[in-house]
Design an enzyme around this catalytic site. Structure first.
Site, PDB file in Angstrom:
ATOM      1  N   LYS A 181      29.983 -30.108  20.912  1.00 15.15           N
ATOM      2  CA  LYS A 181      31.229 -30.117  21.682  1.00 15.15           C
ATOM      3  C   LYS A 181      32.363 -29.793  20.719  1.00 15.15           C
ATOM      4  CE  LYS A 181      32.891 -30.517  25.749  1.00 15.15           C
ATOM      5  NZ  LYS A 181      32.389 -29.707  26.853  1.00 15.15           N
ATOM      6  N   SER A 386      31.133 -27.252  30.880  1.00 14.20           N
ATOM      7  CA  SER A 386      31.725 -28.589  30.906  1.00 14.20           C
ATOM      8  C   SER A 386      31.958 -29.034  32.346  1.00 14.20           C
ATOM      9  CB  SER A 386      33.020 -28.621  30.097  1.00 14.20           C
ATOM     10  OG  SER A 386      32.768 -28.353  28.740  1.00 14.20           O
TER      11      SER A 386
END
Length: 595
Positions: A181, A386
Site C-alpha cells: 500500500k 482500493s
C-alpha cells in the site's frame, strides 16, 4: 397502447421522407465516394450518448467525419462493408486518449471491415506510442510529411516528497496496513521504494510486450526488430518511412490523389489538380437511394442500465462538473437503476483509484441491494483499486480489460505534522484538549503514543473488514485473500489468474453478458446512464484529512501510470507541483484553508 398510433405516424413520415428524397439520391449515386473519411480523436464513448429532448444549446458540435462513439463507428463500417461501390475508408487519427480496452475495440472493428474485403488507410500528423497500434491496424499507414512518430515505448514517474517536506518543517505521519500500500510513500519516503518500482515495472512490461506484438504483426517484423526500432525513436516523417514504420508521406490535400480518387491529366502537375475533399458518412448517405432508416420500433429495445463510479470515492454530496464519485450521487443512481422496470440488468462501470472506506461500503451495500433485484456486472477498463474494488464486489461477476489496474486491497491513514513549518513562519499554536485522543486530527503536532495505538487498531479493523468483504464476494477465506492483498496491485490479466476478477473482455461483451443473465435474447439494446461524475476535490486536502481511516485507500500505481490513465488522474494534476503543495500547507498552518 397509446404510443402505437404515434409510432405508426412517425414511421409513415420517415417513409415519406425516404421516398421523396430517393430521386435526388439516385441522381447523386454516380458521385458516390469510393472512400469515406472518419476522424478518430480524443476518447469517444463506447455507445452513443442520449441527447436530452429539450436543450438550450451550448457545447461544440462534432465535425461531420468525427467518430462520436464506437457503437456508431461499428454501425457505419458494417454499412459500408455491404456496398460494392465502396473501396474502403480513410481513418484520420488525432490526439487519441483511449484506454487499452477501447483501442482493442477499434482494432477489432477495423479487422472486421478488412475481412469483408474493404481497405483501411490510416493517416495522422502526430502519433504517439499508444496511438501507433491503431494506425497499424490499417492496410496502409500514412503520415504527413511534417509529421512525427513518437514511438519511444512507455514510461512512468513515481515521486517521493519525504525529504523535501522535511526541509520545510513538515512531518508526514501515516500508518498503513500492507507493504504494497504505497500511496503514503509519496509523502513519507525520501526515495521511491523497491516495491513501488517493481509494481510499476510489471505494468510497463505487460504494455510493452503488447505493443511489440501488435507492431510486429502489423508491420511484418520480428519482435527484436520492433524493439530496436522503439529504442531508436522518436522519428521524423522521412525517418519513419525509411525504417518501414509508415508506408508513405502524404499531405492532407494530396490524400484524394494518393487514393486514386483524382486523375492527373497528361501534361499537368499534381499540384495543378483541383482540390477534392474526402467525404464523410453523411455525404455518402446522400448518394444511397435507400439509406438505412431508424424506424420507430413498436416494441421497445431491452434496456441496460449503466451506473458509473468514476473518480475518488467520497462520502456525502457533490456538485456536478468534476471527477469525484460521491456516496449520495452513486447511491441515488443505483436506486434509480434498480427501480427502472425497463432496465433488465445493470452494468457498474468502475474507474476509481480508491477513496473513503465508509463511502465505498455504503455504495457496496447499495450495489448488493440492486443485485438482489436484477443482474449486476462490474466492468473496469482503467483503474479499479482500493475502495473502487470494494464497490465492484457487490456485482454478480467482475469483468476487466486486460491491462486495467485492479486490486490494491489495503488501508492507510495519517496526517501532516506542520509544527516545524509553523515555527519557521513564526506561527504559534496551543492545543487544549479534553480527552486522551481529542487532538488526533491536529496538524500542530504529531501523534502521541496513545493516538498512534488507537489509529493502528482502527486501521487493522478496517483492513480485516476489507478482507472479509473480498473473501465473501470471491468465495475464498480471509487468509487466502490476505496473501493477495496488503496493497498488491494487479493488471486485469493477473487479477483473473489470482481470482480477483471473473472474466477478461470488452465493454460490449460485458453488456451483452449482463443482459443474458436477465434472459434477454441477443440483439440490439438501449443503454441508459444513471448518475455522473461529481465536483473536483483537492487531493492534498483529502489526504490532509486522512487521520481518520474513513478516508483511506488511494492507489499510487495509477498515479505513476498517468500517461495511460489521464482521466482518472486529471484531478491530481494541480496538486503535484511544489508551489501548490506549499501554498495549501501554509494556508492550513495559518488557519485559512480557503486562502
Amino acid at each position: 397502447m397509446l404510443r402505437l398510433p404515434f409510432i405508426a405516424l412517425a414511421n409513415l413520415l420517415l417513409l415519406l421522407r425516404t421516398l421523396l428524397g430517393a430521386p435526388f439520391r439516385l441522381f447523386a449515386a454516380s458521385h458516390r465516394p469510393a472512400y469515406v473519411r472518419f476522424r478518430l480523436a480524443g476518447d469517444p464513448p463506447y455507445r452513443e450518448q442520449r441527447k436530452p429532448r429539450f436543450s438550450l444549446g451550448g457545447g461544440s458540435r462534432p465535425e461531420p467525419a468525427d467518430v462520436t462513439s464506437l457503437e456508431r463507428f461499428g454501425e457505419s463500417l458494417r454499412l459500408l462493408a455491404k456496398d460494392p461501390k465502396v473501396k474502403g475508408i480513410l481513418l484520420e487519427v488525432e490526439e487519441l486518449g483511449l484506454p487499452g480496452a477501447k483501442r482493442d475495440a477499434v482494432v477489432a472493428l477495423l479487422a472486421e471491415f478488412r475481412a469483408a474485403g474493404k481497405r483501411v488507410v490510416s493517416w495522422a500528423v502526430m502519433v504517439d506510442t499508444d496511438t501507433y497500434p491503431v494506425l497499424c491496424a490499417a492496410d496502409e499507414v500514412l503520415l504527413a510529411p511534417m509529421g512525427r512518430l513518437e514511438l519511444v515505448g512507455y514510461s512512468a514517474e513515481s515521486t517521493a516528497l519525504g525529504e523535501g517536506l522535511s526541509r520545510i518543517g513538515i512531518r508526514p505521519q501515516f500508518i498503513r496496513r500492507g507493504d504494497y500500500k504505497t500511496a503514503p510513500e509519496l509523502f513519507t519516503h525520501p526515495a521511491v521504494s523497491d516495491i513501488q518500482r517493481r509494481t510499476v515495472e510489471s505494468f510497463l512490461d505487460e504494455r510493452y510486450a503488447t505493443l511489440v506484438d501488435a507492431v510486429s504483426v502489423a508491420r511484418r517484423k520480428t519482435p527484436d526488430e520492433v524493439k530496436a526500432l522503439i529504442d531508436q525513436g522518436p522519428y521524423s516523417g522521412p525517418r519513419a518511412k525509411a525504417m518501414g514504420l509508415v508506408d508513405a508521406l502524404v499531405d492532407e490535400a494530396d490524400l484524394p490523389l494518393h487514393l486514386g480518387l483524382v486523375k492527373v491529366e497528361e501534361g499537368k502537375a499534381p499540384e495543378d489538380v483541383e482540390d477534392t475533399e474526402l467525404e464523410a458518412l453523411d455525404t455518402y448517405l446522400e448518394t444511397v437511394p435507400f439509406p438505412p432508416v431508424k424506424w420507430r420500433r413498436m416494441k421497445r429495445k431491452p434496456r441496460l442500465a449503466l451506473v458509473p463510479v468514476s473518480g475518488i470515492i467520497v462520502p456525502g454530496k457533490g456538485n456536478a462538473g468534476g471527477r469525484l464519485a460521491s456516496t449520495d450521487a452513486v447511491v441515488k443512481a443505483l436506486r434509480a437503476a434498480g427501480r427502472d422496470k425497463r432496465s433488465k440488468a445493470v452494468l457498474l462501470y468502475v474507474n476509481s483509484p480508491g477513496g473513503a472506506a465508509i463511502a465505498s461500503e455504503q455504495i457496496l451495500e447499495a450495489v448488493q441491494r440492486v443485485a438482489r433485484k436484477k443482474p449486476v456486472i462490474a466492468y473496469m477498463d482503467r483503474v479499479c483499486a482500493s475502495a473502487g474494488y470494494m464497490v465492484a464486489l457487490g456485482a454478480k461477476e467482475l469483468w476487466s480489460a486486460p491491462h486495467a489496474v485492479v486490486g490494491s486491497i489495503g488501508v492507510f491513514a495519517g496526517k501532516f505534522d506542520t509544527s516545524g513549518l509553523m515555527n519557521l513562519l513564526g506561527i504559534h499554536k496551543t492545543l487544549i484538549t479534553r480527552g486522551a485522543n481529542a487532538g488526533l486530527l491536529s496538524f500542530s503536532r504529531g501523534f502521541t503514543d496513545g493516538e498512534r495505538a488507537a489509529l493502528e487498531a482502527d486501521i487493522e479493523e478496517m483492513y480485516q473488514s476489507f478482507l472479509g468483504h473480498v473473501a465473501k464476494a470471491r468465495g475464498r477465506t480471509k487468509e487466502e485473500i490476505h496473501a493477495l492483498a496488503e496493497g498488491r496491485v494487479y493488471s486485469g490479466l493477473r487479477a483473473k489468474d489470482a481470482g480477483l476478477v471473473d472474466k477478461i473482455g470488452g465493454f460490449e461483451e460485458a453488456c451483452r453478458y449482463a443482459l443474458s443473465l436477465a434472459k434477454v435474447a441477443p440483439g440490439d439494446f438501449e443503454l441508459k446512464t444513471y448518475g455522473a461524475a461529481e465536483r473536483r476535490m483537492s487531493v492534498l486536502r483529502l489526504l490532509m484529512g486522512a487521520a481518520q481511516p474513513q478516508t483511506y485507500s488511494l492507489c499510487s500505481v495509477s498515479w505513476s501510470l498517468a500517461g495511460q490513465e489521464r482521466e482518472t488522474l486529471a484531478s491530481l494534476a494541480d496538486e503535484t507541483r511544489w508551489g501548490a503543495w506549499l501554498r495549501e500547507l501554509v494556508r492550513e498552518a495559518r488557519g485559512n484553508p480557503s486562502g
